[in-house]
Scaffold this active site. Sequence first.
Site, PDB file in Angstrom:
ATOM      1  N   ALA A 162       0.360  -1.520  -0.130  1.00 33.53           N
ATOM      2  CA  ALA A 162       0.250  -0.508  -0.042  1.00 33.53           C
ATOM      3  C   ALA A 162       0.916   0.854  -0.142  1.00 33.53           C
ATOM      4  O   ALA A 162      -0.055   2.076  -0.480  1.00 33.53           O
ATOM      5  CB  ALA A 162      -0.765  -0.079   1.383  1.00 33.53           C
ATOM      6  N   LYS A 163       2.557   1.385   0.238  1.00 28.44           N
ATOM      7  CA  LYS A 163       2.965   2.434   0.215  1.00 28.44           C
ATOM      8  C   LYS A 163       2.574   3.334   0.916  1.00 28.44           C
ATOM      9  O   LYS A 163       2.816   5.026   0.282  1.00 28.44           O
ATOM     10  CB  LYS A 163       3.454   2.911  -1.371  1.00 28.44           C
ATOM     11  CG  LYS A 163       4.105   1.196  -1.849  1.00 28.44           C
ATOM     12  CD  LYS A 163       5.080   2.168  -3.212  1.00 28.44           C
ATOM     13  CE  LYS A 163       5.204   0.552  -4.188  1.00 28.44           C
ATOM     14  NZ  LYS A 163       4.744   0.087  -4.450  1.00 28.44           N
ATOM     15  N   ARG A 164       2.368   2.908   2.222  1.00 24.36           N
ATOM     16  CA  ARG A 164       1.250   4.473   2.667  1.00 24.36           C
ATOM     17  C   ARG A 164       2.743   4.971   3.677  1.00 24.36           C
ATOM     18  O   ARG A 164       3.483   4.274   4.301  1.00 24.36           O
ATOM     19  CB  ARG A 164       0.800   4.188   3.993  1.00 24.36           C
ATOM     20  CG  ARG A 164      -0.956   3.078   3.850  1.00 24.36           C
ATOM     21  CD  ARG A 164      -1.544   3.868   2.927  1.00 24.36           C
ATOM     22  NE  ARG A 164      -2.318   3.194   2.386  1.00 24.36           N
ATOM     23  CZ  ARG A 164      -3.103   3.304   0.891  1.00 24.36           C
ATOM     24  NH1 ARG A 164      -2.818   3.872   0.447  1.00 24.36           N
ATOM     25  NH2 ARG A 164      -4.049   2.678   0.823  1.00 24.36           N
TER      26      ARG A 164
END
Length: 300
Positions: free
Chosen positions: A96-98
């Site tokens: 999700a590369k938050r």
Amino acid sequence: MNSSSWSDLVQNNVEHFGDLVAGIDPALADIPKVFGAAESWISDFVDFTLDAVEGQVGFVKFQSAYFEASGLAGLTALSAGMKRAREAGIAVILDAKRGDIGATAAAYARAYLTPVSEGGSGDFEADCLTINPLMGPDTLEPFVDCATRFGKGLFVLCRTSNPGASWLQDRMAGNRLISDRLADLIGGYGKGDPSSSALGVVGAVIGATVPQEGRRLRQLLPRTVILAPGLGAQGGDPAAIHSLRGNTPGDLLVPVSRGLSRVEDRSISLADYRDLVLARIEGFKTAIAYDYSGARLKQA
């Protein structure tokens, strides 16, 4: 449902199934037409993929963007797929590369890393999450705190596989490359007990497409799990993947997504598609297999 810590899952699942991570990136244009005949296509595709990979791989990586792009149906399929995989003992990486500051980062950590028993919703609970460090070290702290508390894992972007990564990641900041500074930051989370040989819960994303950079960065990350995307559709060389390895089984995980699932002939039957996916899994597993004790490729 997985109750083991991320480090235990990595050690156990690599021992039994190897380093390959099956990526699940649902895109109708890349998969057999038969899936598009039903409104439930995204759930059907996830179920099909999990049926195929169970017992073959120890890890799956769900790319959140593809599910979000399908709205509520996609999010429902993502939640169900993550739960099913974890219940089967397959370690789940949510890509999700938050990354954000303060309370927002803490909310992301609660959404993806916090068990129901500790106040999480459980709808999108992963074993490991990818995160983006662009806004600085303070944005990582809520994720690290949550992962450490609940036995989860993190993969922090370090030197990514995309062609444009060098624009920033290979630039100098002071007298260091930015990717080296990121590696120092990531590696620092694994130095709590210098006498321990255990792999840290905070890992690094380093592309399989950049083996020279990967070799340099591995020297800075001796006890870190590296997630190395780029094989398959992005053209990474399986023979060069070993430059990213350290000395510990489980310190390199290799995700392949479109390289497993994409087809040119979309009229393929589901039976033939399953055979194709299984053959590709076996091919990638053979290509990246490694014998740490002998420091050489296993012979097929």
